[in-house]
Every structure is written in C-alpha cells, then in structure tokens.
Motif scaffolding. Sequence first.
Motif, PDB file in Angstrom:
ATOM      1  N   PRO A  24      60.288  35.278  47.837  1.00 43.89           N
ATOM      2  CA  PRO A  24      60.101  35.678  46.434  1.00 43.89           C
ATOM      3  C   PRO A  24      58.655  35.608  45.936  1.00 43.89           C
ATOM      4  O   PRO A  24      58.300  36.306  44.993  1.00 43.89           O
ATOM      5  N   ASP A  25      57.808  34.787  46.549  1.00 47.20           N
ATOM      6  CA  ASP A  25      56.415  34.671  46.114  1.00 47.20           C
ATOM      7  C   ASP A  25      55.486  35.620  46.868  1.00 47.20           C
ATOM      8  O   ASP A  25      54.295  35.684  46.573  1.00 47.20           O
ATOM      9  N   ALA A  26      56.035  36.357  47.812  1.00 50.39           N
ATOM     10  CA  ALA A  26      55.207  37.216  48.661  1.00 50.39           C
ATOM     11  C   ALA A  26      54.740  38.465  47.928  1.00 50.39           C
ATOM     12  O   ALA A  26      55.376  38.947  47.006  1.00 50.39           O
ATOM     13  N   GLY A  27      53.596  38.937  48.376  1.00 45.29           N
ATOM     14  CA  GLY A  27      53.043  40.187  47.884  1.00 45.29           C
ATOM     15  C   GLY A  27      52.311  40.869  49.024  1.00 45.29           C
ATOM     16  O   GLY A  27      52.344  40.405  50.166  1.00 45.29           O
ATOM     17  N   PHE A  28      51.650  41.958  48.706  1.00 39.84           N
ATOM     18  CA  PHE A  28      50.876  42.699  49.697  1.00 39.84           C
ATOM     19  C   PHE A  28      49.492  42.080  49.741  1.00 39.84           C
ATOM     20  O   PHE A  28      48.707  42.229  48.814  1.00 39.84           O
ATOM     21  N   ARG A  29      49.190  41.336  50.809  1.00 34.03           N
ATOM     22  CA  ARG A  29      47.902  40.655  50.940  1.00 34.03           C
ATOM     23  C   ARG A  29      46.963  41.544  51.747  1.00 34.03           C
ATOM     24  O   ARG A  29      47.250  41.902  52.887  1.00 34.03           O
ATOM     25  N   SER A  51      45.027  29.608  48.804  1.00 36.00           N
ATOM     26  CA  SER A  51      43.990  29.035  47.961  1.00 36.00           C
ATOM     27  C   SER A  51      42.791  29.982  47.908  1.00 36.00           C
ATOM     28  O   SER A  51      42.314  30.453  48.941  1.00 36.00           O
ATOM     29  N   GLY A  52      42.312  30.303  46.719  1.00 33.56           N
ATOM     30  CA  GLY A  52      41.174  31.188  46.546  1.00 33.56           C
ATOM     31  C   GLY A  52      41.545  32.654  46.373  1.00 33.56           C
ATOM     32  O   GLY A  52      40.697  33.471  46.042  1.00 33.56           O
ATOM     33  N   ASP A  53      42.804  32.992  46.608  1.00 34.47           N
ATOM     34  CA  ASP A  53      43.249  34.371  46.434  1.00 34.47           C
ATOM     35  C   ASP A  53      43.474  34.673  44.958  1.00 34.47           C
ATOM     36  O   ASP A  53      43.821  33.792  44.176  1.00 34.47           O
ATOM     37  N   ALA A  54      43.295  35.922  44.595  1.00 33.88           N
ATOM     38  CA  ALA A  54      43.664  36.407  43.265  1.00 33.88           C
ATOM     39  C   ALA A  54      44.858  37.334  43.439  1.00 33.88           C
ATOM     40  O   ALA A  54      44.956  38.062  44.424  1.00 33.88           O
ATOM     41  N   THR A  55      45.764  37.276  42.485  1.00 36.03           N
ATOM     42  CA  THR A  55      46.924  38.153  42.514  1.00 36.03           C
ATOM     43  C   THR A  55      46.819  39.137  41.373  1.00 36.03           C
ATOM     44  O   THR A  55      46.738  38.746  40.213  1.00 36.03           O
ATOM     45  N   LEU A  56      46.783  40.406  41.715  1.00 38.51           N
ATOM     46  CA  LEU A  56      46.768  41.464  40.715  1.00 38.51           C
ATOM     47  C   LEU A  56      48.175  42.016  40.582  1.00 38.51           C
ATOM     48  O   LEU A  56      48.880  42.181  41.571  1.00 38.51           O
TER      49      LEU A  56
END
Length: 124
Positions: A24-29, A51-56
């Motif tokens: 459920p927390d996954a996205g396209f990285r 850590s350090g990633d931004a989620t748009l």
Amino acid sequence: MNITITPAAEKFMRRMVRFGGGGPDAGFRLQVSAGGCSGYASEFDVAAPRSGDATLDWNGLKLILPAESRLLLEGVTIDFADTPTSSGLTFINPNAASCGCSTSAPAGPAGVTTVSIDSIRRKA
C-alpha cells in the motif's frame, strides 16, 4: 518541482505500480543519474519511499524521486514510447545539447533519452 508526465507515461507507471506487488505504501520510484551519451542513466521499480526521497502526487500516482533525480528532472517531460524495436520511458529535456560522441547507438532528437523497460528490477 517542474516536470511533466505525459498520459502514456502515467499509464505505464500506474500499471507498474498496480501489478508490481509493492504494497500500500509503494509507488513508482525513478532514480535518474548523470551518465551515458544522452546525459541520463536511470532505473525504476515499485517501492516504498526511502530516506531522502520525495513523493510527488501526480493525479493520485505516487512518483518517488531521490534527491539527485529531482535535480536532473527539473523542466523535463517524461513520456513512454512503444515501438517495434523498443519500449520504455523517454525523457525530453529542452535544455540538453545534442550528443557529440561517436557511438553505434541510433541518434535521436537532441535532449531525448530512452530508458528501456529492461531496466526494471524485481526485488527478491
């Protein structure tokens, strides 16, 4: 952040997330780094933010970008191309110069980088 994602790229990313089994927390990285003749080298997978990633949020799609990727993708259009010879994301950078090296790779328009879907990595 100033990036554009075409409907074709968005559809590809959504399908990857839907069928990627990342939870459920996954996205396209999408991790982009400087390199290669065209200026970009990249890998992508379905994963939770690190850590350090931004989620748009792109119309409900989670696009996860590490810091270096955010810098390199500023002003870039992300598209998806599917041709008889290759399929993958295409990065269109209006500020990129033409490639001046001599390689056997086919030449494309200035500032266009193609990333094959072969760069998908499945986590064990």
